[in-house]
Design a protein around this motif. Structure first.
Motif, PDB file in Angstrom:
ATOM      1  N   GLN A  14       0.845  -1.256   0.064  1.00  0.00           N
ATOM      2  CA  GLN A  14       0.102  -0.201   0.319  1.00  0.00           C
ATOM      3  C   GLN A  14       1.229   1.110  -0.220  1.00  0.00           C
ATOM      4  O   GLN A  14       0.205   2.210  -0.711  1.00  0.00           O
ATOM      5  N   ARG A  15       1.970   1.190   1.100  1.00  0.00           N
ATOM      6  CA  ARG A  15       2.715   2.682   1.300  1.00  0.00           C
ATOM      7  C   ARG A  15       3.267   2.973  -0.587  1.00  0.00           C
ATOM      8  O   ARG A  15       3.162   3.788  -1.220  1.00  0.00           O
ATOM      9  N   HIS A  20       2.022   6.409  -6.231  1.00  0.00           N
ATOM     10  CA  HIS A  20       2.029   6.615  -7.714  1.00  0.00           C
ATOM     11  C   HIS A  20       0.536   7.153  -8.126  1.00  0.00           C
ATOM     12  O   HIS A  20       0.247   7.488  -9.345  1.00  0.00           O
ATOM     13  N   THR A  21       0.111   6.653  -7.060  1.00  0.00           N
ATOM     14  CA  THR A  21      -1.076   7.210  -6.779  1.00  0.00           C
ATOM     15  C   THR A  21      -1.833   7.775  -5.043  1.00  0.00           C
ATOM     16  O   THR A  21      -1.958   7.830  -4.719  1.00  0.00           O
ATOM     17  N   ASP A  26      -7.881   4.173  -4.911  1.00  0.00           N
ATOM     18  CA  ASP A  26      -7.495   2.789  -6.341  1.00  0.00           C
ATOM     19  C   ASP A  26      -5.911   2.482  -5.563  1.00  0.00           C
ATOM     20  O   ASP A  26      -5.636   1.105  -5.938  1.00  0.00           O
ATOM     21  N   SER A  27      -4.873   2.939  -3.982  1.00  0.00           N
ATOM     22  CA  SER A  27      -4.227   2.771  -4.186  1.00  0.00           C
ATOM     23  C   SER A  27      -3.794   1.258  -3.016  1.00  0.00           C
ATOM     24  O   SER A  27      -3.472  -0.247  -3.433  1.00  0.00           O
ATOM     25  N   PRO A 100       3.848   8.807   3.092  1.00  0.00           N
ATOM     26  CA  PRO A 100       4.021   8.208   1.700  1.00  0.00           C
ATOM     27  C   PRO A 100       3.631   9.412   0.957  1.00  0.00           C
ATOM     28  O   PRO A 100       2.281  10.077   1.106  1.00  0.00           O
ATOM     29  N   LYS A 101       4.300  10.330   0.193  1.00  0.00           N
ATOM     30  CA  LYS A 101       4.151  11.193  -0.825  1.00  0.00           C
ATOM     31  C   LYS A 101       4.024  10.766  -2.198  1.00  0.00           C
ATOM     32  O   LYS A 101       4.669   9.859  -2.370  1.00  0.00           O
ATOM     33  N   ILE A 102       3.581  11.526  -3.173  1.00  0.00           N
ATOM     34  CA  ILE A 102       3.295  10.840  -4.473  1.00  0.00           C
ATOM     35  C   ILE A 102       4.768  11.525  -5.449  1.00  0.00           C
ATOM     36  O   ILE A 102       4.521  12.736  -5.746  1.00  0.00           O
TER      37      ILE A 102
END
Length: 466
Positions: A14-15, A20-21, A26-27, A100-102
């Motif tokens: 998930q991380r 990416h999302t 959706d992730s 987490p960041k995109i």
């Protein structure tokens, strides 16, 4: 421990997806789909392996199987239903304080990148070197004496029962409290009495009368009690009833009675212990091949290959043998345990093979997912990099879970705690990190035989066609 393993795998994926999302939903969907196969295969392997205990002739083993398998089932359910729901409700905040960041890029795995580079540099030297280490540990396996333990030795702390047995030994025959029971046909009374009287480890023999008093002790000389044509003897041993020596005496008596023309039964505490140990040894011979077959079938279905599952299974078996060998060394020369219960290697095998193969499942399912795009060698090295942290964490958690059993002052628990904890760490840091990646990198796309799904095979087909 298993529930934490499955949860760590999903959370780690998930991380990755959140980098990416933007959409948490959706992730989660992507990470759930990517993790489902590995988590399900892992849970199925453990649960089915535990259910193999149902073929045991010991009720204790039979009951453990479905109880533990039920626990694994609910761990699987929780990891794939409750955990995703909680992650969705918490969103990115679930990962606070390192949210987490995109970035569109993968997380930095400096340490595991170095490990992957090390394996890639000399894969054959890596897997042969680790095999030598594992075989060196397995060389001590013959030192493991799992023929049984007396009740007084099972308890590692001082108890009133142990103190009472010591006092009993000082003043009476060691087996006075629990004599051996012999039931024989009436016509064999003299033959049985002769064998019992001549045995050096039997100090006293009594033949029970109708009143329950000894029938063969002067001056009473009562008639023996006959029930359905059988008579009942009690033989007091010079050995403690729960000792291995007493079990040997019972085995000798049974062998001598077998030469007489009639069915003679030998029972009592010593006989019960002997029968339990022999049954446990039989269970080990029957259940071990059954578990290996179950694990192999699950791996073949999961990976849709034959060569790789066989390699993974052999690696797990060698890892188990090494863990047991090192355990024998520790038990005999560090902890001072000269013996082990016959169920110890059985439980150790069930837990180590079923749980140990989890980490190679996590590793190779990720490699299988990325093989069509990257090719076998790059896929397995990339899988080692991205799963290294989470699998190591899972292994440490599981090892710590079993290590907690060592606080129980029972030899059986302390031995099982060390075997499984050490074995899981061996699988985590040696087998999954070096042996399997080295083997797969060295062999290449042939590990997927008979499947032809790798990038290398596709390119090979294109070259042949052109």
């Amino acid at each position: 421990g298993a529930a934490t393993d499955y949860s760590l795998l999903l959370v780690a994926r998930q991380r990755e997806e959140l980098q990416h999302t933007k959409s948490v939903a959706d992730s989660l969907k992507a990470s759930w789909k990517a993790s489902f196969g590995a988590i399900t295969a892992s849970a199925a392997t453990v649960a089915i392996a535990l259910l193999c205990l149902l073929v045991s002739d010991l009720n204790s083993n039979q009951s453990l199987g479905p109880i533990a398998a039920t626990g694994i089932f609910f761990a699987w359910v929780a990891a794939l239903t409750l955990l995703p729901a909680l992650l969705f409700l918490c969103g990115r905040a679930a990962f606070w304080p390192v949210t987490p960041k995109i970035t569109g890029a993968e997380s930095s795995h400096k340490f595991w990148n170095k490990v992957a580079a090390f394996v890639e540099g000399s894969p054959r030297k890596v897997w042969t070197g680790t095999l030598i280490i594992l075989f060196a540990g397995a060389a001590w396996l013959p030192m493991l004496n799992a023929t049984g333990v007396s009740n007084s030795d099972i308890l590692l702390s001082d108890t009133e029962a142990k103190a009472g047995q010591e006092i009993l030994n000082e003043h009476f025959d060691a087996g006075a409290g629990s004599p051996a029971s012999i039931i024989a046909p009436e016509e064999l009374e003299d033959d049985v009495m002769e064998i019992l009287d001549k045995h050096p480890e039997i100090s006293q023999v009594t033949l029970t009368s109708e009143s329950g008093a000894p029938a063969n002790t002067p001056p009473m000389n009562l008639e023996p009690n006959v029930v359905d044509g059988r008579i009942y003897f009690q033989a007091t041993l010079n050995q403690e009833a729960d000792s291995l020596e007493a079990q040997d005496t019972v085995a000798q008596l049974r062998d001598e009675f077998a030469s007489l023309d009639g069915e003679i039964l030998v029972g009592g505490e010593s006989a019960t212990s002997l029968d339990s140990n022999l049954t446990a040894e039989r269970d080990l011979r029957v259940i071990v091949p059954l578990v290996l077959a179950v694990v192999l079938v699950v791996l073949i279905i999961l990976l849709r290959a034959f060569v790789l599952p066989v390699l993974l299974l052999l690696a797990t078996v060698i890892s188990f043998a090494s863990a047991m060998g090192v355990s024998a060394l520790v038990f005999n020369h560090i902890l001072g345990f000269s013996n082990a219960d016959p169920t110890v290697p059985l439980y150790g095998f069930i837990f180590l093979v079923a749980l140990g193969v989890d980490y190679t499942i996590f590793l190779m399912t990720r490699a299988k997912e990325e093989t069509p795009e990257k090719g076998t060698k790059k896929a397995v090295l990339h899988s080692l990099t991205v799963t290294g942290g989470v699998i190591t964490s899972a292994g440490v958690v599981l090892a710590a879970t079993f290590a907690a059993l060592s606080v129980i002052p029972l030899m059986f628990m302390v031995q099982l705690a060390f075997i499984v904890a050490f074995g899981v760490l061996l699988d985590t840091f040696i087998v999954r990190t070096l042996l399997i990646p080295g083997l797969v990198t060295d062999i290449g796309q042939k590990v997927w035989w008979p499947s032809r799904q790798s990038k290398e095979s596709q390119e090979e087909v294109s070259e042949i066609s052109s």
